[in-house]
Write an enzyme that holds these catalytic residues in place. Structure first.
Site, mmCIF file in Angstrom:
data_model
loop_
_atom_site.group_PDB
_atom_site.id
_atom_site.type_symbol
_atom_site.label_atom_id
_atom_site.label_comp_id
_atom_site.label_asym_id
_atom_site.label_seq_id
_atom_site.Cartn_x
_atom_site.Cartn_y
_atom_site.Cartn_z
ATOM 1 N N ASP A 31 0.856 -1.194 0.000
ATOM 2 C CA ASP A 31 0.000 0.000 0.000
ATOM 3 C C ASP A 31 0.895 1.249 0.000
ATOM 4 O OD1 ASP A 31 -3.205 0.532 1.063
ATOM 5 O OD2 ASP A 31 -1.780 2.209 1.063
ATOM 6 N N ILE A 32 0.528 2.207 -0.821
ATOM 7 C CA ILE A 32 1.371 3.400 -0.985
ATOM 8 C C ILE A 32 1.315 4.313 0.254
ATOM 9 C CG2 ILE A 32 -0.311 4.956 -2.073
ATOM 10 C CD1 ILE A 32 1.851 5.519 -4.212
ATOM 11 N N ASN A 87 -13.096 -3.912 1.930
ATOM 12 C CA ASN A 87 -14.251 -3.015 1.894
ATOM 13 C C ASN A 87 -14.999 -3.155 0.571
ATOM 14 O OD1 ASN A 87 -13.334 -1.901 4.372
ATOM 15 N ND2 ASN A 87 -11.953 -0.540 3.265
ATOM 16 N N GLN A 94 -14.793 1.816 0.936
ATOM 17 C CA GLN A 94 -14.010 1.468 -0.263
ATOM 18 C C GLN A 94 -13.749 2.729 -1.075
ATOM 19 O OE1 GLN A 94 -15.895 -1.275 -3.009
ATOM 20 N NE2 GLN A 94 -13.964 -1.731 -4.040
ATOM 21 N N HIS A 100 -10.011 -5.445 -3.417
ATOM 22 C CA HIS A 100 -8.682 -5.582 -2.807
ATOM 23 C C HIS A 100 -8.815 -5.990 -1.358
ATOM 24 C CE1 HIS A 100 -9.964 -1.365 -2.501
ATOM 25 N NE2 HIS A 100 -9.315 -1.301 -1.350
ATOM 26 N N PHE A 101 -7.930 -6.883 -0.948
ATOM 27 C CA PHE A 101 -7.806 -7.256 0.458
ATOM 28 C C PHE A 101 -6.615 -6.511 1.037
ATOM 29 C CE2 PHE A 101 -10.586 -10.851 1.470
ATOM 30 C CZ PHE A 101 -11.080 -11.162 0.216
ATOM 31 N N HIS A 102 -6.826 -5.855 2.169
ATOM 32 C CA HIS A 102 -5.720 -5.260 2.917
ATOM 33 C C HIS A 102 -5.167 -6.307 3.874
ATOM 34 C CE1 HIS A 102 -6.831 -0.881 2.251
ATOM 35 N NE2 HIS A 102 -8.005 -1.427 2.040
HETATM 36 P P1 AMP Z 1 -9.904 1.264 0.265
HETATM 37 O O1 AMP Z 1 -10.259 2.446 1.116
HETATM 38 O O2 AMP Z 1 -10.222 -0.050 0.905
HETATM 39 O O3 AMP Z 1 -10.466 1.379 -1.142
HETATM 40 O O4 AMP Z 1 -8.316 1.283 0.156
HETATM 41 C C1 AMP Z 1 -7.604 1.791 -0.925
HETATM 42 C C2 AMP Z 1 -6.137 1.672 -0.575
HETATM 43 O O5 AMP Z 1 -5.387 1.795 -1.762
HETATM 44 C C3 AMP Z 1 -5.633 2.752 0.381
HETATM 45 O O6 AMP Z 1 -5.072 2.121 1.534
HETATM 46 C C4 AMP Z 1 -4.588 3.496 -0.430
HETATM 47 O O7 AMP Z 1 -3.491 3.915 0.325
HETATM 48 C C5 AMP Z 1 -4.191 2.461 -1.464
HETATM 49 N N1 AMP Z 1 -3.678 2.991 -2.716
HETATM 50 C C6 AMP Z 1 -4.235 3.940 -3.507
HETATM 51 N N2 AMP Z 1 -3.480 4.152 -4.604
HETATM 52 C C7 AMP Z 1 -2.429 3.301 -4.523
HETATM 53 C C8 AMP Z 1 -1.287 3.027 -5.349
HETATM 54 N N3 AMP Z 1 -1.088 3.686 -6.490
HETATM 55 N N4 AMP Z 1 -0.426 2.076 -4.938
HETATM 56 C C9 AMP Z 1 -0.621 1.414 -3.792
HETATM 57 N N5 AMP Z 1 -1.670 1.619 -2.975
HETATM 58 C C10 AMP Z 1 -2.564 2.552 -3.327
#
Ligand code: AMP
Length: 136
Positions: A31-32, A87, A94, A100-102
């Site tokens: 995650d970025i 989410n 989301q 995506h799974f965190h």
């Molecule tokens: P969600 O709120 O479950 O949709 O989580 C989206 C996640 O994607 C967040 O934790 C962001 O930090 C992550 N994210 C968004 N853009 C990128 C990217 N380019 N590379 C890696 N992670 C990302």
């Protein structure tokens, strides 16, 4: 119409990522904006918004990958615990409309957490709902 999500662009190689695991149908990367060291995301390569839109086989492959990535992340960061969070829908938090799974390593005193608000529900109400969902 909305264009491809940021995760589809990562899958296509248009945007870089810190890749940690890949199969024909699954990609995992860091995650970025991590909530913890090793915070990882595991995604299907096919652009699907919600978990229930995956085919059973896609969901199975993704589930295997979530476990595999969890093993690898935890081996490297050495945290004592982790959350798996997923989410579906903006109301559920989301932000990126691509499944995506965190995987979020957890440590004592890290300050992360949820606001759980448990409700009291009568057993017969739970029983009726369970029967409807189970289809019995
Ligand atoms: P969600 O709120 O479950 O949709 O989580 C989206 C996640 O994607 C967040 O934790 C962001 O930090 C992550 N994210 C968004 N853009 C990128 C990217 N380019 N590379 C890696 N992670 C990302």
């Amino acid at each position: 119409m909305a264009g491809p999500s940021i995760f589809s662009r990562i899958v296509a190689g248009e945007i870089p990522c810190h890749r940690i695991y890949e199969t024909d149908h699954v990609l995992a990367f860091l995650d970025i904006n991590p909530l913890a060291e090793g915070h990882a995301l595991v995604i299907p390569k096919r652009p699907v918004e919600r978990l229930d839109e995956l085919t059973p086989d896609e969901a199975a492959e993704l589930g295997r990958a979530v476990r595999e990535v969890a093993v690898r992340v935890m081996r490297v960061v050495g945290a004592p615990a982790y959350n798996v969070l997923q989410n579906n829908g903006s109301l559920a938090g989301q932000e990126v409309p691509h499944v995506h799974f965190h995987i979020i390593p957890r440590r004592e005193g890290d300050g992360l957490g949820y606001r759980w608000r448990p409700q009291k529900v009568a057993p017969e109400v739970l029983a009726a709902l369970a029967a409807r969902i189970a289809g019995t």
